[in-house]
Scaffold this motif. Sequence first.
Motif, PDB file in Angstrom:
ATOM      1  N   ARG A   1     -14.964  77.858  85.158  1.00  0.00           N
ATOM      2  CA  ARG A   1     -14.316  78.865  85.537  1.00  0.00           C
ATOM      3  C   ARG A   1     -14.988  80.075  85.778  1.00  0.00           C
ATOM      4  NH1 ARG A   1      -8.917  80.233  83.350  1.00  0.00           N
ATOM      5  NH2 ARG A   1      -8.823  81.545  85.463  1.00  0.00           N
ATOM      6  N   GLY A   2     -15.750  80.491  84.588  1.00  0.00           N
ATOM      7  CA  GLY A   2     -16.520  81.941  84.406  1.00  0.00           C
ATOM      8  C   GLY A   2     -17.869  81.760  83.924  1.00  0.00           C
ATOM      9  N   GLY A   3     -18.256  80.454  83.432  1.00  0.00           N
ATOM     10  CA  GLY A   3     -19.342  80.144  82.805  1.00  0.00           C
ATOM     11  C   GLY A   3     -19.493  80.711  81.355  1.00  0.00           C
ATOM     12  N   GLN A   4     -18.342  81.240  80.887  1.00  0.00           N
ATOM     13  CA  GLN A   4     -18.092  81.592  79.340  1.00  0.00           C
ATOM     14  C   GLN A   4     -17.025  81.093  78.751  1.00  0.00           C
ATOM     15  OE1 GLN A   4     -17.887  85.761  80.264  1.00  0.00           O
ATOM     16  NE2 GLN A   4     -19.637  86.057  79.009  1.00  0.00           N
ATOM     17  N   THR A   5     -17.131  80.769  77.336  1.00  0.00           N
ATOM     18  CA  THR A   5     -15.749  80.701  76.486  1.00  0.00           C
ATOM     19  C   THR A   5     -15.492  82.079  76.028  1.00  0.00           C
ATOM     20  OG1 THR A   5     -17.354  80.151  74.736  1.00  0.00           O
ATOM     21  CG2 THR A   5     -16.462  78.057  76.034  1.00  0.00           C
ATOM     22  N   LEU A   6     -14.522  81.998  75.258  1.00  0.00           N
ATOM     23  CA  LEU A   6     -13.975  83.170  74.681  1.00  0.00           C
ATOM     24  C   LEU A   6     -15.361  83.611  73.540  1.00  0.00           C
ATOM     25  CD1 LEU A   6     -10.607  82.556  73.581  1.00  0.00           C
ATOM     26  CD2 LEU A   6     -11.373  84.198  75.294  1.00  0.00           C
ATOM     27  N   GLY A   7     -15.642  82.609  72.796  1.00  0.00           N
ATOM     28  CA  GLY A   7     -16.937  83.122  71.769  1.00  0.00           C
ATOM     29  C   GLY A   7     -18.193  83.478  72.583  1.00  0.00           C
ATOM     30  N   MET A   8     -18.462  83.260  73.627  1.00  0.00           N
ATOM     31  CA  MET A   8     -19.562  83.765  74.339  1.00  0.00           C
ATOM     32  C   MET A   8     -19.625  85.263  75.084  1.00  0.00           C
ATOM     33  SD  MET A   8     -20.191  80.035  76.209  1.00  0.00           S
ATOM     34  CE  MET A   8     -21.902  80.316  77.358  1.00  0.00           C
ATOM     35  N   ARG A   9     -18.368  85.568  75.040  1.00  0.00           N
ATOM     36  CA  ARG A   9     -18.270  86.907  75.756  1.00  0.00           C
ATOM     37  C   ARG A   9     -18.722  88.007  75.019  1.00  0.00           C
ATOM     38  NH1 ARG A   9     -12.266  86.143  79.140  1.00  0.00           N
ATOM     39  NH2 ARG A   9     -13.201  84.483  80.188  1.00  0.00           N
ATOM     40  N   PRO A  10     -18.580  88.260  73.692  1.00  0.00           N
ATOM     41  CA  PRO A  10     -19.160  89.372  73.131  1.00  0.00           C
ATOM     42  C   PRO A  10     -20.684  89.214  72.946  1.00  0.00           C
ATOM     43  CG  PRO A  10     -17.507  88.088  71.602  1.00  0.00           C
ATOM     44  CD  PRO A  10     -17.551  87.210  73.019  1.00  0.00           C
ATOM     45  N   TRP A  11     -21.325  88.020  72.998  1.00  0.00           N
ATOM     46  CA  TRP A  11     -22.656  88.082  72.941  1.00  0.00           C
ATOM     47  C   TRP A  11     -23.210  88.206  74.462  1.00  0.00           C
ATOM     48  CZ3 TRP A  11     -23.351  89.132  68.557  1.00  0.00           C
ATOM     49  CH2 TRP A  11     -22.446  89.103  67.398  1.00  0.00           C
ATOM     50  N   ARG A  12     -22.353  88.295  75.528  1.00  0.00           N
ATOM     51  CA  ARG A  12     -22.838  88.288  76.779  1.00  0.00           C
ATOM     52  C   ARG A  12     -23.561  86.866  77.174  1.00  0.00           C
ATOM     53  NH1 ARG A  12     -25.159  93.215  74.849  1.00  0.00           N
ATOM     54  NH2 ARG A  12     -27.177  92.635  76.022  1.00  0.00           N
ATOM     55  N   LEU A  13     -23.146  85.779  76.796  1.00  0.00           N
ATOM     56  CA  LEU A  13     -23.801  84.565  77.079  1.00  0.00           C
ATOM     57  C   LEU A  13     -23.021  83.781  78.162  1.00  0.00           C
ATOM     58  CD1 LEU A  13     -24.291  83.011  73.508  1.00  0.00           C
ATOM     59  CD2 LEU A  13     -26.214  84.447  74.831  1.00  0.00           C
ATOM     60  N   ARG A  14     -23.848  83.144  79.120  1.00  0.00           N
ATOM     61  CA  ARG A  14     -23.317  82.470  80.242  1.00  0.00           C
ATOM     62  C   ARG A  14     -24.103  81.103  80.436  1.00  0.00           C
ATOM     63  NH1 ARG A  14     -23.352  82.099  85.821  1.00  0.00           N
ATOM     64  NH2 ARG A  14     -25.492  83.238  86.130  1.00  0.00           N
ATOM     65  N   VAL A  15     -23.257  80.416  80.808  1.00  0.00           N
ATOM     66  CA  VAL A  15     -23.793  78.884  81.416  1.00  0.00           C
ATOM     67  C   VAL A  15     -23.879  78.797  82.664  1.00  0.00           C
ATOM     68  CG1 VAL A  15     -23.505  76.324  81.158  1.00  0.00           C
ATOM     69  CG2 VAL A  15     -22.916  77.747  79.218  1.00  0.00           C
ATOM     70  N   ALA A  16     -24.972  78.293  83.110  1.00  0.00           N
ATOM     71  CA  ALA A  16     -25.412  78.222  84.411  1.00  0.00           C
ATOM     72  C   ALA A  16     -25.974  77.152  84.781  1.00  0.00           C
ATOM     73  CB  ALA A  16     -26.080  79.446  85.025  1.00  0.00           C
ATOM     74  N   GLY A  17     -26.241  76.578  85.841  1.00  0.00           N
ATOM     75  CA  GLY A  17     -26.949  75.539  86.464  1.00  0.00           C
ATOM     76  C   GLY A  17     -28.664  75.902  86.480  1.00  0.00           C
ATOM     77  N   ALA A  18     -29.312  75.211  86.432  1.00  0.00           N
ATOM     78  CA  ALA A  18     -30.731  75.374  86.365  1.00  0.00           C
ATOM     79  C   ALA A  18     -31.436  76.353  87.538  1.00  0.00           C
ATOM     80  CB  ALA A  18     -31.770  73.849  86.652  1.00  0.00           C
ATOM     81  N   ASP A  19     -30.529  76.096  88.676  1.00  0.00           N
ATOM     82  CA  ASP A  19     -30.667  77.200  89.787  1.00  0.00           C
ATOM     83  C   ASP A  19     -30.091  78.562  89.720  1.00  0.00           C
ATOM     84  OD1 ASP A  19     -28.085  76.280  90.167  1.00  0.00           O
ATOM     85  OD2 ASP A  19     -28.324  75.717  92.316  1.00  0.00           O
ATOM     86  N   GLY A  20     -29.132  78.596  88.607  1.00  0.00           N
ATOM     87  CA  GLY A  20     -28.543  79.962  88.372  1.00  0.00           C
ATOM     88  C   GLY A  20     -27.264  79.789  88.960  1.00  0.00           C
ATOM     89  N   GLY A  21     -26.773  78.870  89.742  1.00  0.00           N
ATOM     90  CA  GLY A  21     -25.335  78.733  90.134  1.00  0.00           C
ATOM     91  C   GLY A  21     -24.318  77.791  89.190  1.00  0.00           C
ATOM     92  N   ALA A  22     -23.172  77.899  89.843  1.00  0.00           N
ATOM     93  CA  ALA A  22     -22.392  77.306  88.700  1.00  0.00           C
ATOM     94  C   ALA A  22     -22.666  75.540  88.858  1.00  0.00           C
ATOM     95  CB  ALA A  22     -20.963  77.124  89.538  1.00  0.00           C
ATOM     96  N   PRO A  23     -22.698  75.115  87.546  1.00  0.00           N
ATOM     97  CA  PRO A  23     -22.944  73.621  87.385  1.00  0.00           C
ATOM     98  C   PRO A  23     -21.960  72.714  87.578  1.00  0.00           C
ATOM     99  CG  PRO A  23     -22.831  75.057  85.091  1.00  0.00           C
ATOM    100  CD  PRO A  23     -22.507  75.912  86.238  1.00  0.00           C
TER     101      PRO A  23
END
Length: 165
Positions: free
Chosen positions: A91-113
């Motif tokens: 949905r947004g590349g982040q779980t609740l725990g990733m938000r405070p650390w500004r972490l995001r999951v993306a595909g190898a090309d930078g898009g949505a996996p």
Amino acid sequence: MTAAAPEAGTSTPDSAPPRPLVGWRLLALFYDFWPSLALWMLASLCFTLAYTVAGHHDPHDNIAPLSGLQWLLWLVCWLLSGVYAVVSWRRGGQTLGMRPWRLRVAGADGGAPSWRALCLRYLVGTVSLLVAGLGFWWAWIDRDRLAWHDRASGTRMMRMEKAQR
């Protein structure tokens, strides 16, 4: 004339976003433990109520250790955590725990996996944790700071820039 150097903390258009440190990943994982724990407690309540209503045991007794029902409960809890993680990443590349650390999951090309890549990420991430976190610690020696689940799924964890106020 020389081009002005970018300010510290900003990235140029052709530079890759900074890779997150292993510590930030582990802190995000610790934060995400709490919503997962709430889901596990809800699942345990449902199992206990169903087992009690069926008349199989006294509600004050625990589920018999290592019974088939207990293994099913473990599987359901693992799947609930997976749904939480995969849906959040999609949905947004982040779980609740990733938000405070500004972490995001993306595909190898930078898009949505893809859904498949995210499910594979969760599966390999589980294995990484089960072997004493070796898959996470691997990011310390990897040239791109990728953990096992990053490599296997073709996804990347990126650290986003701090929002300007």
